[in-house]
Write an enzyme that holds these catalytic residues in place. Structure first.
Site, PDB file in Angstrom:
ATOM      1  CG  ASN A 128       5.892   2.716   1.289  1.00  0.00           C
ATOM      2  OD1 ASN A 128       6.271   2.199   2.345  1.00  0.00           O
ATOM      3  ND2 ASN A 128       6.207   3.971   0.967  1.00  0.00           N
ATOM      4  CG  PHE A 132      11.100   1.592   9.433  1.00  0.00           C
ATOM      5  CD1 PHE A 132      11.138   2.326   8.261  1.00  0.00           C
ATOM      6  CD2 PHE A 132      11.083   2.291  10.641  1.00  0.00           C
ATOM      7  CE1 PHE A 132      11.152   3.717   8.272  1.00  0.00           C
ATOM      8  CE2 PHE A 132      11.103   3.673  10.671  1.00  0.00           C
ATOM      9  CZ  PHE A 132      11.132   4.389   9.485  1.00  0.00           C
ATOM     10  CB  SER A 199       8.560   6.352   8.041  1.00  0.00           C
ATOM     11  OG  SER A 199       7.611   5.338   7.779  1.00  0.00           O
ATOM     12  CG  ASN A 201       4.193   3.442   6.292  1.00  0.00           C
ATOM     13  OD1 ASN A 201       3.005   3.750   6.255  1.00  0.00           O
ATOM     14  ND2 ASN A 201       4.999   3.597   5.258  1.00  0.00           N
ATOM     15  CB  THR A 202       7.208   3.380  12.594  1.00  0.00           C
ATOM     16  OG1 THR A 202       7.895   2.491  11.712  1.00  0.00           O
ATOM     17  CG2 THR A 202       7.536   2.998  14.042  1.00  0.00           C
ATOM     18  CE  LYS A 239      13.051  10.716   3.247  1.00  0.00           C
ATOM     19  NZ  LYS A 239      13.322   9.470   2.542  1.00  0.00           N
ATOM     20  CG  ASN A 268       9.593   9.710   4.510  1.00  0.00           C
ATOM     21  OD1 ASN A 268       9.079   8.891   3.751  1.00  0.00           O
ATOM     22  ND2 ASN A 268      10.421   9.363   5.468  1.00  0.00           N
TER      23      ASN A 268
HETATM   24  C1  FMN Z   1       8.254   1.507  -1.177  1.00  0.00           C
HETATM   25  C2  FMN Z   1       8.899   2.687  -0.497  1.00  0.00           C
HETATM   26  C3  FMN Z   1       9.666   2.478   0.653  1.00  0.00           C
HETATM   27  C4  FMN Z   1      10.260   3.564   1.300  1.00  0.00           C
HETATM   28  N1  FMN Z   1      11.030   3.343   2.408  1.00  0.00           N
HETATM   29  C5  FMN Z   1      11.657   4.383   3.006  1.00  0.00           C
HETATM   30  C6  FMN Z   1      12.509   4.169   4.113  1.00  0.00           C
HETATM   31  O1  FMN Z   1      12.748   3.040   4.546  1.00  0.00           O
HETATM   32  N2  FMN Z   1      13.081   5.263   4.686  1.00  0.00           N
HETATM   33  C7  FMN Z   1      12.879   6.538   4.234  1.00  0.00           C
HETATM   34  O2  FMN Z   1      13.437   7.486   4.786  1.00  0.00           O
HETATM   35  N3  FMN Z   1      12.099   6.762   3.160  1.00  0.00           N
HETATM   36  C8  FMN Z   1      11.493   5.724   2.545  1.00  0.00           C
HETATM   37  N4  FMN Z   1      10.714   5.956   1.448  1.00  0.00           N
HETATM   38  C9  FMN Z   1      10.517   7.355   0.998  1.00  0.00           C
HETATM   39  C10 FMN Z   1      11.490   7.755  -0.102  1.00  0.00           C
HETATM   40  O3  FMN Z   1      12.826   7.687   0.339  1.00  0.00           O
HETATM   41  C11 FMN Z   1      11.204   9.191  -0.590  1.00  0.00           C
HETATM   42  O4  FMN Z   1      11.466  10.096   0.453  1.00  0.00           O
HETATM   43  C12 FMN Z   1       9.765   9.378  -1.042  1.00  0.00           C
HETATM   44  O5  FMN Z   1       9.279   8.234  -1.684  1.00  0.00           O
HETATM   45  C13 FMN Z   1       9.614  10.567  -1.981  1.00  0.00           C
HETATM   46  O6  FMN Z   1      10.423  10.417  -3.117  1.00  0.00           O
HETATM   47  P1  FMN Z   1       9.880   9.801  -4.506  1.00  0.00           P
HETATM   48  O7  FMN Z   1       8.653  10.564  -4.870  1.00  0.00           O
HETATM   49  O8  FMN Z   1      11.031   9.958  -5.464  1.00  0.00           O
HETATM   50  O9  FMN Z   1       9.584   8.370  -4.253  1.00  0.00           O
HETATM   51  C14 FMN Z   1      10.102   4.887   0.789  1.00  0.00           C
HETATM   52  C15 FMN Z   1       9.349   5.079  -0.381  1.00  0.00           C
HETATM   53  C16 FMN Z   1       8.753   4.006  -1.024  1.00  0.00           C
HETATM   54  C17 FMN Z   1       7.952   4.253  -2.283  1.00  0.00           C
END
Ligand code: FMN
Length: 360
Positions: A128, A132, A199, A201-202, A239, A268
């Site tokens: 992804n 934000f 993240s 993505n910023t 984080k 993350n």
């Molecule tokens: C579509 C998507 C959006 C995410 N948005 C955020 C976010 O806004 N803030 C954040 O701290 N992590 C975000 N994450 C990261 C997740 O919180 C998590 O740290 C990461 O995906 C690893 O866990 P997982 O393997 O269970 O997905 C996002 C992940 C995905 C897949």
């Protein structure tokens, strides 16, 4: 009995619900996600009995006390799943012991152009680059206000963390003030605050994990939390990214300890593309963060390193796709775990399975 029910839930989700879900809306992962959040928002607004019944089926496990917060269960909603808190009233009923809402930013913003979410199905993963997209910290605050949420009152049944990020148009030099604005809006509602500096993505965000920048940011947020509530400041978590070198991680740990940060969340999403299998390899060049199964080992290793080098408590996230993955994360030293991609692929059975782990 416990295991049979979890297996039946898993089977039902993977064989019946998921295929339909993944095909709906022309297979547009983001639209399906929005539909799911909207539906959970409606379900969460139904009379308490429905949710109560839900949580008795889902179990909660043994719970834990951390940073002065009583968590009724050890598995939480990871940030990004419910960015604007629309489904906040539903998470307790699905068996979650806490939910991290957000990431929100000081100003509302649209995020990156679509498409920006890609399912890598053969790899049990997602890429992804949402960037934000969110309605802003003030909108989250007023939504939670409407539901009577106050820090510590468990109005929605479980503790709520709130993840803060930097508004894209705010230059890096203005980052501290941007995070402070969000903190001031949410500190009296959040059971904990998560500083998201990981993240991918910023643009530039991850540079806030570096030396002086992290020192300034963490000190300012911890100090402001004390100003806002001198006798009981909201705990601040940080984080981190899975792509930090060990040395960079140790530096982050040292900075966080000195600043009075309450704990870490690891991890993350990753910029690495190892772990993409079969046809999914074609997605490797999509910009963004990879989550899910390819992260399992790396995130767990990060948690283990943090626990070896620090007494700060850790929430483990990253590639927890099965209850056994959660158990391994607990064994590595995580006090709590969070799920995102595993919940998308395996549904509520994953939550129930973690809640009913033999030692949970
Ligand atoms: C579509 C998507 C959006 C995410 N948005 C955020 C976010 O806004 N803030 C954040 O701290 N992590 C975000 N994450 C990261 C997740 O919180 C998590 O740290 C990461 O995906 C690893 O866990 P997982 O393997 O269970 O997905 C996002 C992940 C995905 C897949």
């Amino acid at each position: 009995m416990d295991e049979m029910l979890t297996r039946a839930l898993l089977h039902g989700y993977r064989q019946v619900v998921r295929p339909g879900l993944f095909r709906a809306r022309g297979g547009d992962a983001e639209k399906i996600h929005e539909d799911m959040i909207r539906a959970l928002g409606i379900a969460g607004g139904l009379p308490g009995a429905v949710l109560g019944a839900g949580s008795s089926v889902m179990g909660t496990g043994k719970g834990v006390e951390l940073a002065g917060i009583s968590f009724p269960g050890r598995v939480g909603v990871a940030a990004g799943l419910d960015k604007n808190g629309l489904a906040a009233r539903a998470w307790a009923g699905l068996g979650f012991g806490f939910a991290e809402l957000g990431t929100v930013t000081a100003q509302a913003q649209p995020g990156n152009p679509k498409p920006r979410v890609f399912r890598a199905k053969q790899s049990d993963a997602v890429i992804n680059r949402m960037g934000f997209n969110n309605e802003g910290a003030a909108a989250l605050a007023s939504r939670l206000d409407g539901w009577g949420v106050r820090r510590g009152n468990a109005a929605l049944g479980i503790p709520l963390g709130m993840s803060l990020g930097k508004t894209k148009v705010t230059p890096l030099e203005g980052a501290v003030e941007d995070y402070l604005r969000s903190l001031r809006l949410l500190a009296d509602k959040a059971d904990y605050i998560a500083i998201n500096i990981s993240s991918p993505n910023t643009p530039g965000l991850r540079s806030l994990q570096d030396g002086d920048a992290l020192r300034e940011l963490t000190r300012a947020l911890v100090a402001e939390a004390k100003v806002l509530n001198p006798s009981n400041p909201v705990p601040i978590f940080v984080k981190v990214a899975p792509d930090l070198t060990w040395d960079a991680l140790y530096e982050v740990i040292g900075t966080c300890e000195l600043a009075g940060v309450a704990g870490l969340i690891a991890t993350n999403t990753t910029l690495d593309r190892k772990g993409l299998k079969g046809d999914d390899v074609r997605l490797a060049d999509e910009a963004g963060g990879l989550s899910g199964a390819p992260l399992t080992v790396r995130s767990r290793a990060m948690v283990a390193r943090i626990v070896q080098h620090s007494s700060l408590p850790v929430m483990g996230a990253g590639g927890i796709m099965t209850p056994a993955d959660a158990q391994a994360m607990f064994d590595a030293g995580a006090s709590l775990v969070q799920v995102y991609t595993g919940f998308i692929y395996n549904g509520p059975a994953l939550v129930r399975g973690i809640n009913t782990l033999p030692h949970n």
